[in-house]
Design an enzyme around this catalytic site. Sequence first.
Site, PDB file in Angstrom:
ATOM      1  N   LYS A 167       4.544 -40.534  32.778  1.00 11.43           N
ATOM      2  CA  LYS A 167       4.432 -39.580  31.672  1.00 11.43           C
ATOM      3  C   LYS A 167       3.256 -39.953  30.760  1.00 11.43           C
ATOM      4  O   LYS A 167       2.723 -41.065  30.847  1.00 11.43           O
ATOM      5  CB  LYS A 167       5.773 -39.533  30.920  1.00 11.43           C
ATOM      6  CG  LYS A 167       6.899 -39.028  31.835  1.00 11.43           C
ATOM      7  CD  LYS A 167       8.248 -38.925  31.145  1.00 11.43           C
ATOM      8  CE  LYS A 167       9.289 -38.433  32.158  1.00 11.43           C
ATOM      9  NZ  LYS A 167      10.619 -38.245  31.551  1.00 11.43           N
ATOM     10  N   TYR A 211      11.158 -28.866  35.252  1.00 16.21           N
ATOM     11  CA  TYR A 211      12.363 -29.074  34.450  1.00 16.21           C
ATOM     12  C   TYR A 211      13.187 -27.804  34.267  1.00 16.21           C
ATOM     13  O   TYR A 211      13.910 -27.668  33.277  1.00 16.21           O
ATOM     14  CB  TYR A 211      11.960 -29.656  33.086  1.00 16.21           C
ATOM     15  CG  TYR A 211      11.459 -31.084  33.189  1.00 16.21           C
ATOM     16  CD1 TYR A 211      12.277 -32.097  33.693  1.00 16.21           C
ATOM     17  CD2 TYR A 211      10.172 -31.429  32.786  1.00 16.21           C
ATOM     18  CE1 TYR A 211      11.830 -33.404  33.798  1.00 16.21           C
ATOM     19  CE2 TYR A 211       9.716 -32.742  32.878  1.00 16.21           C
ATOM     20  CZ  TYR A 211      10.556 -33.721  33.382  1.00 16.21           C
ATOM     21  OH  TYR A 211      10.112 -35.030  33.476  1.00 16.21           O
ATOM     22  N   PHE A 217      17.075 -30.745  24.319  1.00 12.17           N
ATOM     23  CA  PHE A 217      15.855 -31.545  24.410  1.00 12.17           C
ATOM     24  C   PHE A 217      14.732 -30.858  25.182  1.00 12.17           C
ATOM     25  O   PHE A 217      13.649 -31.418  25.333  1.00 12.17           O
ATOM     26  CB  PHE A 217      16.175 -32.901  25.061  1.00 12.17           C
ATOM     27  CG  PHE A 217      16.778 -32.804  26.444  1.00 12.17           C
ATOM     28  CD1 PHE A 217      15.978 -32.668  27.575  1.00 12.17           C
ATOM     29  CD2 PHE A 217      18.158 -32.848  26.619  1.00 12.17           C
ATOM     30  CE1 PHE A 217      16.534 -32.586  28.844  1.00 12.17           C
ATOM     31  CE2 PHE A 217      18.730 -32.751  27.893  1.00 12.17           C
ATOM     32  CZ  PHE A 217      17.912 -32.627  28.999  1.00 12.17           C
ATOM     33  N   ARG A 260      14.444 -45.529  41.958  1.00 10.48           N
ATOM     34  CA  ARG A 260      15.313 -45.332  40.790  1.00 10.48           C
ATOM     35  C   ARG A 260      15.880 -46.668  40.293  1.00 10.48           C
ATOM     36  O   ARG A 260      16.089 -46.851  39.103  1.00 10.48           O
ATOM     37  CB  ARG A 260      16.376 -44.282  41.087  1.00 10.48           C
ATOM     38  CG  ARG A 260      15.703 -42.890  41.169  1.00 10.48           C
ATOM     39  CD  ARG A 260      16.651 -41.771  41.481  1.00 10.48           C
ATOM     40  NE  ARG A 260      17.551 -41.445  40.397  1.00 10.48           N
ATOM     41  CZ  ARG A 260      17.275 -40.621  39.387  1.00 10.48           C
ATOM     42  NH1 ARG A 260      16.091 -40.050  39.308  1.00 10.48           N
ATOM     43  NH2 ARG A 260      18.174 -40.357  38.469  1.00 10.48           N
ATOM     44  N   THR A 280      17.969 -43.335  33.156  1.00 13.49           N
ATOM     45  CA  THR A 280      17.225 -42.349  32.357  1.00 13.49           C
ATOM     46  C   THR A 280      17.207 -42.738  30.878  1.00 13.49           C
ATOM     47  O   THR A 280      16.189 -42.590  30.201  1.00 13.49           O
ATOM     48  CB  THR A 280      17.873 -40.945  32.499  1.00 13.49           C
ATOM     49  OG1 THR A 280      17.904 -40.612  33.883  1.00 13.49           O
ATOM     50  CG2 THR A 280      17.100 -39.885  31.739  1.00 13.49           C
ATOM     51  N   ARG A 301      11.949 -48.978  32.629  1.00  9.78           N
ATOM     52  CA  ARG A 301      12.443 -48.442  31.345  1.00  9.78           C
ATOM     53  C   ARG A 301      13.118 -49.534  30.518  1.00  9.78           C
ATOM     54  O   ARG A 301      13.030 -49.543  29.292  1.00  9.78           O
ATOM     55  CB  ARG A 301      13.412 -47.287  31.605  1.00  9.78           C
ATOM     56  CG  ARG A 301      12.704 -46.026  32.092  1.00  9.78           C
ATOM     57  CD  ARG A 301      13.697 -45.059  32.672  1.00  9.78           C
ATOM     58  NE  ARG A 301      13.132 -43.761  33.011  1.00  9.78           N
ATOM     59  CZ  ARG A 301      13.712 -42.902  33.848  1.00  9.78           C
ATOM     60  NH1 ARG A 301      14.862 -43.212  34.415  1.00  9.78           N
ATOM     61  NH2 ARG A 301      13.153 -41.740  34.103  1.00  9.78           N
ATOM     62  N   ASN A 332      10.727 -41.660  28.141  1.00  9.03           N
ATOM     63  CA  ASN A 332      11.181 -42.748  29.026  1.00  9.03           C
ATOM     64  C   ASN A 332      10.165 -43.136  30.106  1.00  9.03           C
ATOM     65  O   ASN A 332      10.523 -43.670  31.146  1.00  9.03           O
ATOM     66  CB  ASN A 332      12.553 -42.417  29.628  1.00  9.03           C
ATOM     67  CG  ASN A 332      12.529 -41.179  30.502  1.00  9.03           C
ATOM     68  OD1 ASN A 332      11.464 -40.606  30.743  1.00  9.03           O
ATOM     69  ND2 ASN A 332      13.670 -40.760  30.990  1.00  9.03           N
ATOM     70  N   HIS A 381       9.170 -40.518  35.676  1.00  7.72           N
ATOM     71  CA  HIS A 381      10.178 -39.675  36.327  1.00  7.72           C
ATOM     72  C   HIS A 381      10.128 -39.914  37.827  1.00  7.72           C
ATOM     73  O   HIS A 381       9.049 -40.090  38.385  1.00  7.72           O
ATOM     74  CB  HIS A 381       9.879 -38.186  36.052  1.00  7.72           C
ATOM     75  CG  HIS A 381      10.625 -37.270  36.966  1.00  7.72           C
ATOM     76  ND1 HIS A 381      11.893 -36.811  36.682  1.00  7.72           N
ATOM     77  CD2 HIS A 381      10.306 -36.747  38.184  1.00  7.72           C
ATOM     78  CE1 HIS A 381      12.306 -36.040  37.682  1.00  7.72           C
ATOM     79  NE2 HIS A 381      11.364 -35.987  38.603  1.00  7.72           N
ATOM     80  N   GLU A 426      10.083 -30.877  44.066  1.00 10.98           N
ATOM     81  CA  GLU A 426       9.185 -31.373  43.015  1.00 10.98           C
ATOM     82  C   GLU A 426       7.754 -31.644  43.497  1.00 10.98           C
ATOM     83  O   GLU A 426       6.798 -31.283  42.806  1.00 10.98           O
ATOM     84  CB  GLU A 426       9.790 -32.638  42.388  1.00 10.98           C
ATOM     85  CG  GLU A 426      11.073 -32.325  41.623  1.00 10.98           C
ATOM     86  CD  GLU A 426      11.782 -33.573  41.096  1.00 10.98           C
ATOM     87  OE1 GLU A 426      11.288 -34.692  41.319  1.00 10.98           O
ATOM     88  OE2 GLU A 426      12.828 -33.396  40.442  1.00 10.98           O
TER      89      GLU A 426
HETATM   90  P1  CMP Z   1      13.263 -37.331  33.689  1.00  9.00           P
HETATM   91  O1  CMP Z   1      13.609 -38.340  34.711  1.00  9.00           O
HETATM   92  O2  CMP Z   1      11.852 -36.872  33.577  1.00  9.00           O
HETATM   93  O3  CMP Z   1      14.194 -36.058  33.934  1.00  9.00           O
HETATM   94  C1  CMP Z   1      14.588 -35.185  32.919  1.00  9.00           C
HETATM   95  C2  CMP Z   1      14.116 -35.636  31.586  1.00  9.00           C
HETATM   96  O4  CMP Z   1      14.740 -35.019  30.507  1.00  9.00           O
HETATM   97  C3  CMP Z   1      14.457 -37.103  31.447  1.00  9.00           C
HETATM   98  O5  CMP Z   1      13.667 -37.892  32.266  1.00  9.00           O
HETATM   99  C4  CMP Z   1      14.278 -37.291  29.969  1.00  9.00           C
HETATM  100  O6  CMP Z   1      12.909 -37.489  29.659  1.00  9.00           O
HETATM  101  C5  CMP Z   1      14.764 -35.942  29.454  1.00  9.00           C
HETATM  102  N1  CMP Z   1      16.130 -36.022  28.989  1.00  9.00           N
HETATM  103  C6  CMP Z   1      17.223 -36.084  29.706  1.00  9.00           C
HETATM  104  N2  CMP Z   1      18.324 -36.129  28.940  1.00  9.00           N
HETATM  105  C7  CMP Z   1      17.861 -36.106  27.695  1.00  9.00           C
HETATM  106  C8  CMP Z   1      18.504 -36.139  26.433  1.00  9.00           C
HETATM  107  N3  CMP Z   1      19.831 -36.198  26.345  1.00  9.00           N
HETATM  108  N4  CMP Z   1      17.721 -36.108  25.357  1.00  9.00           N
HETATM  109  C9  CMP Z   1      16.387 -36.035  25.472  1.00  9.00           C
HETATM  110  N5  CMP Z   1      15.717 -35.997  26.650  1.00  9.00           N
HETATM  111  C10 CMP Z   1      16.458 -36.041  27.741  1.00  9.00           C
END
Ligand code: CMP
Length: 147
Positions: free
Chosen positions: A9, A49, A57, A85, A91, A102, A112, A115, A126
Amino acid sequence: MERTFVYLKPNAVRRGLVGEIIKRFEQRGIKIVALKLFWMSRKQAEKLYEMHYGKSFYEELIDFVTGGPVVAMIVEAPRVIEMVRHIIGDTDPLKAGTGTIRGEFALTITKNLIHASDSRGSFEREYKIFFDESEIVNYYLDVQDDI
Ligand code: CMP
């Protein structure tokens, strides 16, 4: 052999963590078969997304991932979806294990850092948002014989 889609990111790029993160995949024996730095478009982010559309969010997430260049990759190894992962951690950085990307470098869920696809189905959906088949390079990586 299995493949997965990963992207770093904008905050990972801005913080100079590209090398640190790629190093962790390489030292594990994971093969990079496609790699590029680019500015994600809003259309690409919305497609990636789409399952989060309408969530609290969502807007913050789309603004964040389109706010600077990202580095996207397709990587290959046995059971690589699960492996990546594990390497990147939960996450929520609060729950991410010590030693994970992370767990060591991230603080908040939206920012975070990275992805990765969570299943073969997600990977198939994707990677096509960001890569043409012609950008995937098939080659032999010797270290995979020893790992
Ligand atoms: P990612 O693995 O990119 O997949 C979905 C993204 O949504 C996740 O990482 C976070 O960056 C974001 N995300 C998921 N859950 C939340 C949450 N509860 N609040 C804010 N961002 C979120």
